[in-house]
Scaffold this motif. Structure first.
Motif, short mmCIF file in Angstrom:
data_model
loop_
_atom_site.label_atom_id
_atom_site.label_comp_id
_atom_site.label_asym_id
_atom_site.label_seq_id
_atom_site.Cartn_x
_atom_site.Cartn_y
_atom_site.Cartn_z
N VAL A 284 0.85 -1.20 0.00
CA VAL A 284 0.00 0.00 0.00
C VAL A 284 0.88 1.24 0.00
N GLN A 285 0.73 2.05 -1.04
CA GLN A 285 1.46 3.31 -1.18
C GLN A 285 0.47 4.43 -1.44
N GLN A 286 0.74 5.58 -0.87
CA GLN A 286 -0.11 6.74 -1.08
C GLN A 286 -0.04 7.17 -2.54
N LYS A 287 -1.20 7.39 -3.15
CA LYS A 287 -1.28 7.83 -4.55
C LYS A 287 -1.86 9.24 -4.67
N GLY A 288 -2.10 9.88 -3.55
CA GLY A 288 -2.66 11.22 -3.54
C GLY A 288 -3.42 11.43 -2.25
N SER A 289 -3.76 12.68 -1.99
CA SER A 289 -4.54 12.97 -0.79
C SER A 289 -5.11 14.37 -0.88
N LEU A 290 -6.03 14.63 0.02
CA LEU A 290 -6.55 15.97 0.24
C LEU A 290 -6.60 16.14 1.75
N VAL A 291 -6.04 17.22 2.23
CA VAL A 291 -6.06 17.49 3.67
C VAL A 291 -6.51 18.93 3.87
N ASN A 292 -7.62 19.12 4.58
CA ASN A 292 -8.05 20.47 4.94
C ASN A 292 -8.55 20.45 6.39
N ALA A 293 -9.19 21.52 6.83
CA ALA A 293 -9.62 21.61 8.23
C ALA A 293 -10.80 20.70 8.53
N GLU A 294 -11.56 20.32 7.52
CA GLU A 294 -12.77 19.52 7.73
C GLU A 294 -12.54 18.03 7.62
N ARG A 295 -11.61 17.62 6.74
CA ARG A 295 -11.46 16.18 6.49
C ARG A 295 -10.10 15.87 5.86
N THR A 296 -9.85 14.58 5.75
CA THR A 296 -8.69 14.11 5.02
C THR A 296 -9.14 13.00 4.08
#
Length: 161
Positions: free
Chosen positions: A106-118
């Motif tokens: 399992v390798q990270q392929k992208g993400s979104l991180v903000n104040a509300e969620r990940t």
């Protein structure tokens, strides 16, 4: 287009010679906050990299005007940043738990991180089962409840990994 002056009511991107604002990177959103001086207030909604060390503070001039050469006090929205940092930490915990449950591939392929969620994107050879999801959630929640201390260090990428 680059201009030498912008007025109250204008949307603008302000570039400073140095800033405490974090610019969007690696899926984590940029900081929000305010730029102020004696006559001007700019509400910054996002911070983005224009070049490697040049950050654009995107926002609206709500009072006064902005001219090239103006000096501002920059104030980051500390609550929003703290929430974003916590969610960023959660992506690392999810990555670790996913590798434990699904395997080292399992390798990270992208993400979104903000104040509300990940959001953590990864590749796997099959959809996760309900049991695998529960197991990952339990591992992440256990780490959060353990509330282990964290330190920040600058180091070579190989050492960090």
């Amino acid at each position: 287009a680059q201009v030498n002056e912008a007025q109250a009511g204008d949307d603008a991107v302000v570039v400073l010679d140095h800033t405490p604002f974090y610019a969007e990177s690696g899926g984590q959103v940029g900081d929000a906050g305010e730029l102020r001086n004696g006559s001007t207030r700019v509400v910054v909604s996002d911070t983005l990299k224009i070049q490697a060390d040049v950050f654009g503070h995107h926002g609206q001039i709500v009072e006064g005007s902005v001219k090239v050469g103006d000096v501002f006090t920059a104030k980051v929205d500390a609550e929003r940043r703290a929430k974003t940092v916590r969610n960023h930490s959660a992506t690392h915990l999810m990555h670790k738990a996913l590798r434990e449950v699904l395997g080292a591939h399992v390798q990270q392929k992208g993400s979104l991180v903000n104040a509300e969620r990940t959001r953590f994107d990864f590749a796997h050879n099959a959809p996760m089962t309900a049991e695998e999801i529960r197991e990952v959630e339990a591992l992440v929640n256990a780490e959060i409840l353990a509330n282990a201390g964290a330190t920040a260090q600058v180091m070579a990428l190989d050492d960090a990994q």
